[in-house]
Design an enzyme around this catalytic site. Structure first.
Site, PDB file in Angstrom:
ATOM      1  N   HIS A 324      53.822  43.950  46.474  1.00 28.78           N
ATOM      2  CA  HIS A 324      53.362  43.364  47.736  1.00 28.78           C
ATOM      3  C   HIS A 324      52.105  42.404  47.836  1.00 28.78           C
ATOM      4  O   HIS A 324      52.256  41.443  47.996  1.00 28.78           O
ATOM      5  CB  HIS A 324      54.264  44.033  48.795  1.00 28.78           C
ATOM      6  CG  HIS A 324      53.466  42.924  50.215  1.00 28.78           C
ATOM      7  ND1 HIS A 324      54.832  42.318  50.645  1.00 28.78           N
ATOM      8  CD2 HIS A 324      52.845  43.367  51.289  1.00 28.78           C
ATOM      9  CE1 HIS A 324      53.963  41.634  51.673  1.00 28.78           C
ATOM     10  NE2 HIS A 324      53.011  42.306  51.867  1.00 28.78           N
ATOM     11  N   HIS A 329      49.430  38.551  48.559  1.00 26.68           N
ATOM     12  CA  HIS A 329      48.369  38.207  49.576  1.00 26.68           C
ATOM     13  C   HIS A 329      47.295  38.003  48.843  1.00 26.68           C
ATOM     14  O   HIS A 329      46.553  36.416  49.501  1.00 26.68           O
ATOM     15  CB  HIS A 329      47.782  39.977  50.365  1.00 26.68           C
ATOM     16  CG  HIS A 329      49.212  39.581  51.982  1.00 26.68           C
ATOM     17  ND1 HIS A 329      48.834  39.363  52.852  1.00 26.68           N
ATOM     18  CD2 HIS A 329      49.758  41.332  51.926  1.00 26.68           C
ATOM     19  CE1 HIS A 329      49.610  39.824  53.794  1.00 26.68           C
ATOM     20  NE2 HIS A 329      50.240  40.549  53.358  1.00 26.68           N
ATOM     21  N   GLU A 369      52.717  36.185  56.409  1.00 23.93           N
ATOM     22  CA  GLU A 369      53.415  36.889  55.701  1.00 23.93           C
ATOM     23  C   GLU A 369      54.348  36.135  55.398  1.00 23.93           C
ATOM     24  O   GLU A 369      55.269  36.134  54.757  1.00 23.93           O
ATOM     25  CB  GLU A 369      54.261  37.981  56.975  1.00 23.93           C
ATOM     26  CG  GLU A 369      52.525  39.071  56.724  1.00 23.93           C
ATOM     27  CD  GLU A 369      53.022  39.541  55.388  1.00 23.93           C
ATOM     28  OE1 GLU A 369      54.061  39.840  54.846  1.00 23.93           O
ATOM     29  OE2 GLU A 369      52.006  40.175  55.733  1.00 23.93           O
ATOM     30  N   SER A 388      56.360  37.335  47.456  1.00 25.08           N
ATOM     31  CA  SER A 388      56.816  38.864  46.639  1.00 25.08           C
ATOM     32  C   SER A 388      58.084  39.237  46.953  1.00 25.08           C
ATOM     33  O   SER A 388      58.436  40.141  46.040  1.00 25.08           O
ATOM     34  CB  SER A 388      55.945  40.419  47.696  1.00 25.08           C
ATOM     35  OG  SER A 388      56.187  40.614  48.864  1.00 25.08           O
TER      36      SER A 388
END
Length: 496
Positions: A324, A329, A369, A388
């Site tokens: 993730h 990110h 997010e 992700s």
């Protein structure tokens, strides 16, 4: 529209490294779960005062009017013996003290303010004031206790890191460690996996600012799990990810070893990000409170996990793992505009109230997010939780998803879902637009100062008086001089 009917779908990490999932189950807010909160007062750090009253006369001896009760607030140097000398004046004038409190002065650096509730006649009180003035500074008199308490609560600001090395305190203040697995976690009964998670916790808890991030030798099983996630997601990126993501992913392949058969090292990723956008990453042992997580962003530091999801279900994880972090990110943290957007959310959180921090965290959740943007007339994903997650990435860009324009004033009240797809996604025309909206929203946050990040010292300057503001203006004037000089040369040599 929300997710399709039927049982809630399994999903990739719908969380950041801070989450309300753990503490809400226990009836606690994230920040109330901390031990005693430290607070800022005028740039100094202090604990929230816990006062103990000094009683010289029982409360039962009449009311305030009968006993001639009044109060005085005075300030004195925070040195041994100063308070004793001041209280001796009360003794000499035979003035009874009912209650005293102290707090760090918000007016004079290095001094404390004393609230003294006393009982005496008007004449005795005037004589007391005259004598006190020879020893201390009188701030106010005939002060109501509720007024003093209200001022104290208003002026106290939750502690936050003033320099980048103090992020060690934030990153080590973990709410739920990555080794603590729920009973429904895929690796709950796997003792080898649990021990591996403990190893990553130890690495993160031993890490301190300025140290190189220890290199990890991932197991063949961990690399295989990463490979499945990498392979399936990279099939979707060309048609689902924003252009900034697509630009940076090949660079990460070249410089950091982003490949199906290799899990990148955090130290390599951190060095790459520093050169691209000024961001760095550091290992974290588990969930942080929203306040501590956002404080890292203020310094362009991203708290990053190193453990890998369980191999039995490589397309699902109940908490953010390194897949993730690295795939969701990192590629966008390499974009300067996105990096600035992230940092400004962090800066807005410093010294903010618990309620305002929660609003900022919610805005973070639905942008960094799970955010969407418009590019070339098409919806594209830039949120790490989407980039992700194979299932939710497809869903968010389908006609089944409910999409609204991002507006922090309403977005901050939207419920964040952890174990299912989000009920609504928020779209911005660009990172710049989202940043400007967050800037306007940040102006509504009440705190007795503004903050300025000094990139040279990697510290926070509090802008609360003309002197501190003048220093920032001086730096800006120097930058503007450089820009004007460049424009002049363009005009001279290029005719622009």
């Amino acid at each position: 529209m929300g997710p399709p009917p039927g049982p809630p779908p399994k999903m990739q990490p719908a969380m950041m490294m801070f989450s309300s999932k753990y503490w809400s189950r226990r009836g606690m807010s994230l920040d109330s779960a901390m031990f005693q909160q430290q607070r800022h007062t005028g740039g100094q750090m202090s604990r929230r005062p816990s006062f103990c009253p000094i009683k010289e006369k029982p409360d039962s001896e009449g009311g305030a009017e009968d006993s001639g009760r009044t109060a005085v607030v005075f300030s004195l140097k925070n040195e041994v013996g100063c308070l004793v000398r001041a209280l001796r004046v009360f003794q000499e004038k035979r003035v009874n003290l009912n209650h005293i409190e102290s707090r760090v002065s918000r007016r004079v650096l290095g001094e404390v303010e004393i609230f003294a509730d006393c009982s005496c006649s008007k004449k005795e009180f005037n004589e007391l004031l005259q004598l006190l003035r020879d020893h201390v500074n009188i701030v106010s008199f005939n002060t109501a206790e509720h007024t003093w308490s209200a001022e104290a609560d208003e002026d106290e600001v939750p502690w936050f890191p003033m320099k980048i090395s103090e992020l060690d305190q934030c990153s080590h203040r973990v709410l739920m460690y990555g080794s603590e697995l729920d009973a429904d976690h895929p690796g709950f009964k796997d003792e080898v996996y649990r021990q591996r998670r403990k190893y990553f916790v130890e690495v993160a808890m031993n890490y301190k600012f300025g140290q190189p991030i220890p290199r990890t030798e991932y197991t063949p099983e961990e690399v295989g799990t990463w490979g499945v996630v990498f392979r399936e997601l990279t099939k979707l990126y060309p048609t689902h990810a924003c252009r900034e993501y697509l630009k940076n992913l090949p660079l990460l392949t070249k410089h950091c070893g982003y490949r199906e058969d290799n899990i990148p090292q955090l130290e390599d990723v951190s060095l790459f990000l520093r050169e691209r956008s000024g961001f760095t990453v550091r290992p974290v042992a588990g969930y942080l409170s929203p306040r501590d997580f956002l404080a890292g962003l203020a310094y362009r530091v991203f708290n990053c996990t190193q453990y890998v999801r369980h191999s039995t279900d490589p397309l699902y994880t109940p908490e953010p793992d390194t897949c993730h972090e690295l795939l969701g990110h990192v590629p966008l943290l390499a974009d300067p505009k996105f990096a600035q957007f992230s940092q400004e959310i962090g800066l807005a959180s410093l010294g903010a109230s618990d309620d305002d921090v929660q609003k900022l965290a919610t805005c973070y959740f639905f942008t960094i997010e799970f955010g969407l943007c418009k590019q070339d007339g098409q919806l594209r994903a830039y949120g790490a939780g989407l980039l992700s997650s194979i299932g939710e990435l497809r869903h968010a860009l389908s006609d089944q998803a409910c999409v609204k324009m991002f507006d922090p004033r309403s977005t901050c009240n939207q419920e964040c879902l952890i174990t299912t797809f989000q009920e609504v996604y928020f779209v911005s025309d660009s990172f710049e637009e989202a940043k400007e909206k967050m800037r306007e929203f940040a102006k509504t946050i009440k705190r007795p100062f503004s903050v300025y990040y000094n990139p040279y010292t990697q510290s926070i300057d509090l802008l609360k008086d003309t002197h501190s503001i003048e220093n920032v203006v001086r730096d800006l004037r120097s930058d503007l001089t450089t820009v004007c000089d460049a424009l002049g040369k363009m005009n001279t040599y290029m005719g622009i």
